[in-house]
Enzyme design. Sequence first.
Site, short mmCIF file in Angstrom:
data_model
loop_
_atom_site.label_atom_id
_atom_site.label_comp_id
_atom_site.label_asym_id
_atom_site.label_seq_id
_atom_site.Cartn_x
_atom_site.Cartn_y
_atom_site.Cartn_z
CE LYS A 92 37.08 45.03 14.71
NZ LYS A 92 36.44 43.97 13.92
CG ASN A 141 19.35 31.26 10.37
OD1 ASN A 141 20.30 31.37 11.14
ND2 ASN A 141 18.60 32.28 10.00
P1 NAD Z 1 23.49 38.98 11.38
O1 NAD Z 1 22.69 39.93 12.22
O2 NAD Z 1 23.66 39.26 9.94
O3 NAD Z 1 22.87 37.51 11.51
C1 NAD Z 1 22.49 37.01 12.78
C2 NAD Z 1 22.32 35.51 12.74
O4 NAD Z 1 21.93 35.07 14.05
C3 NAD Z 1 21.22 35.03 11.82
O5 NAD Z 1 21.52 33.71 11.42
C4 NAD Z 1 19.98 35.06 12.70
O6 NAD Z 1 18.97 34.20 12.24
C5 NAD Z 1 20.58 34.58 14.02
N1 NAD Z 1 19.90 35.10 15.20
C6 NAD Z 1 19.47 36.37 15.44
N2 NAD Z 1 18.93 36.46 16.67
C7 NAD Z 1 19.03 35.22 17.22
C8 NAD Z 1 18.65 34.66 18.47
N3 NAD Z 1 18.08 35.40 19.43
N4 NAD Z 1 18.94 33.36 18.70
C9 NAD Z 1 19.53 32.60 17.76
N5 NAD Z 1 19.91 33.07 16.57
C10 NAD Z 1 19.66 34.36 16.30
O7 NAD Z 1 24.88 38.85 12.13
P2 NAD Z 1 26.29 38.39 11.53
O8 NAD Z 1 27.04 39.59 11.10
O9 NAD Z 1 26.11 37.26 10.60
O10 NAD Z 1 27.00 37.88 12.87
C11 NAD Z 1 26.57 36.68 13.50
C12 NAD Z 1 27.20 36.60 14.88
O11 NAD Z 1 28.61 36.52 14.78
C13 NAD Z 1 26.91 37.80 15.78
O12 NAD Z 1 26.54 37.32 17.05
C14 NAD Z 1 28.24 38.53 15.85
O13 NAD Z 1 28.40 39.22 17.07
C15 NAD Z 1 29.21 37.38 15.73
N6 NAD Z 1 30.54 37.75 15.22
C16 NAD Z 1 31.62 37.10 15.73
C17 NAD Z 1 32.89 37.40 15.28
C18 NAD Z 1 34.09 36.65 15.82
O14 NAD Z 1 35.21 37.02 15.52
N7 NAD Z 1 33.90 35.61 16.58
C19 NAD Z 1 33.07 38.38 14.31
C20 NAD Z 1 31.95 39.01 13.77
C21 NAD Z 1 30.69 38.69 14.24
#
Ligand code: NAD
Length: 329
Positions: free
Chosen positions: A75, A167
């Site tokens: 990917k 949140n």
């Molecule tokens: P998004 O940008 O749509 O949402 C971000 C979320 O994090 C929101 O709830 C926001 O309020 C919060 N946020 C933003 N900045 C913040 C901060 N400084 N401190 C605390 N909270 C904060 O992102 P998303 O697509 O929903 O992804 C959320 C997270 O999941 C990201 O960190 C992404 O990297 C991670 N992710 C992990 C996997 C995995 O397989 N583990 C896969 C995809 C995404």
Amino acid sequence: MKDMSDNGLLIVSEDLCQQLVGRKEAFDAVQDVFAAMARGDAYNFPVIREAIGYADALYGFKSGFDRAGQVLGVKSGGYWPGNTEKGLTNHQSTVFLFDPDTGRLSALVGGNYLTAVRTAASAAVSIAHLARRDSKVLGMVGAGHQSTFQLRAAAEHRDFEKVVAWNPHPEMLPRLEGVAHEVGLEFQAVTQEELGAQADVIITITSAFEPLLMKDWIKPGTHLACMGTDTKGKQEVDAMLVAHATVFTDEVAQSITIGETQHAVADGQLTKDQITPIGAVINGDHPGRGSDEEITLFDGTGVGLQDLAVASVAAKLADKAGLAGRATL
Ligand code: NAD
């Protein structure tokens, strides 16, 4: 053996992925590949992720080979923060699948929707195997793009009655509330402490770099799926909570370097051998939850094999239905 690319390279669009790969398909594919990883039948290659010094973008590759499922690929993609202004998703990715017998490129599969559905499936697999059967309240920390996929997938694995959510940006919560109502669950916006006091299962899915939930707020018997921490320096929960819990992960090497356990391991509060791959529970080699009082924590870091597993399902279903585009190189 006849390969699906014998009639040309398959092109599976984002729309087709959404049409063909539902939560059930993603759950089964992710569960199977976690099991294969724990048996040593599937392995992830080292991850590359670099700031490219252009457009503030992070770009990289996640790749691996599942010998059991005969899936080989990569990917590729990353994060382009300026995309929202262009009407595009910030996270962009494409999966390249190769025929493991010949090395020929067999399919190009859109990876954006599949990333969300496979990440939600990962937390759902952990809930299915580790959460108490009588769990009634689902706690959601995070309300971004991934959160709605997480909520829908989790709701299918226990008889939840209610969602409690917090949140850091409360203005984002109404969308999550809408999804909770769609799946027939009551919704309550709460403080972090209230969330810990009420929730039987907690999903964290934020971009946090500091703990959002502290150990003393979490009640005995809770299952946590920590899904947001996928980079060095990120953190969603107190390291003392991680050290206190019985810890499971998708892949131990990734968990201790870029996952939620990185901080407890760095502090010396948790050792690598105290972390169990969830595949061992799926395979029946580890009992999973030991008691109704135990706190279980799944560190879902997101491995390339999950992406390849769901992309392979998309390619096979598209091929079977005659819906995929075809091209020759
Ligand atoms: P998004 O940008 O749509 O949402 C971000 C979320 O994090 C929101 O709830 C926001 O309020 C919060 N946020 C933003 N900045 C913040 C901060 N400084 N401190 C605390 N909270 C904060 O992102 P998303 O697509 O929903 O992804 C959320 C997270 O999941 C990201 O960190 C992404 O990297 C991670 N992710 C992990 C996997 C995995 O397989 N583990 C896969 C995809 C995404």
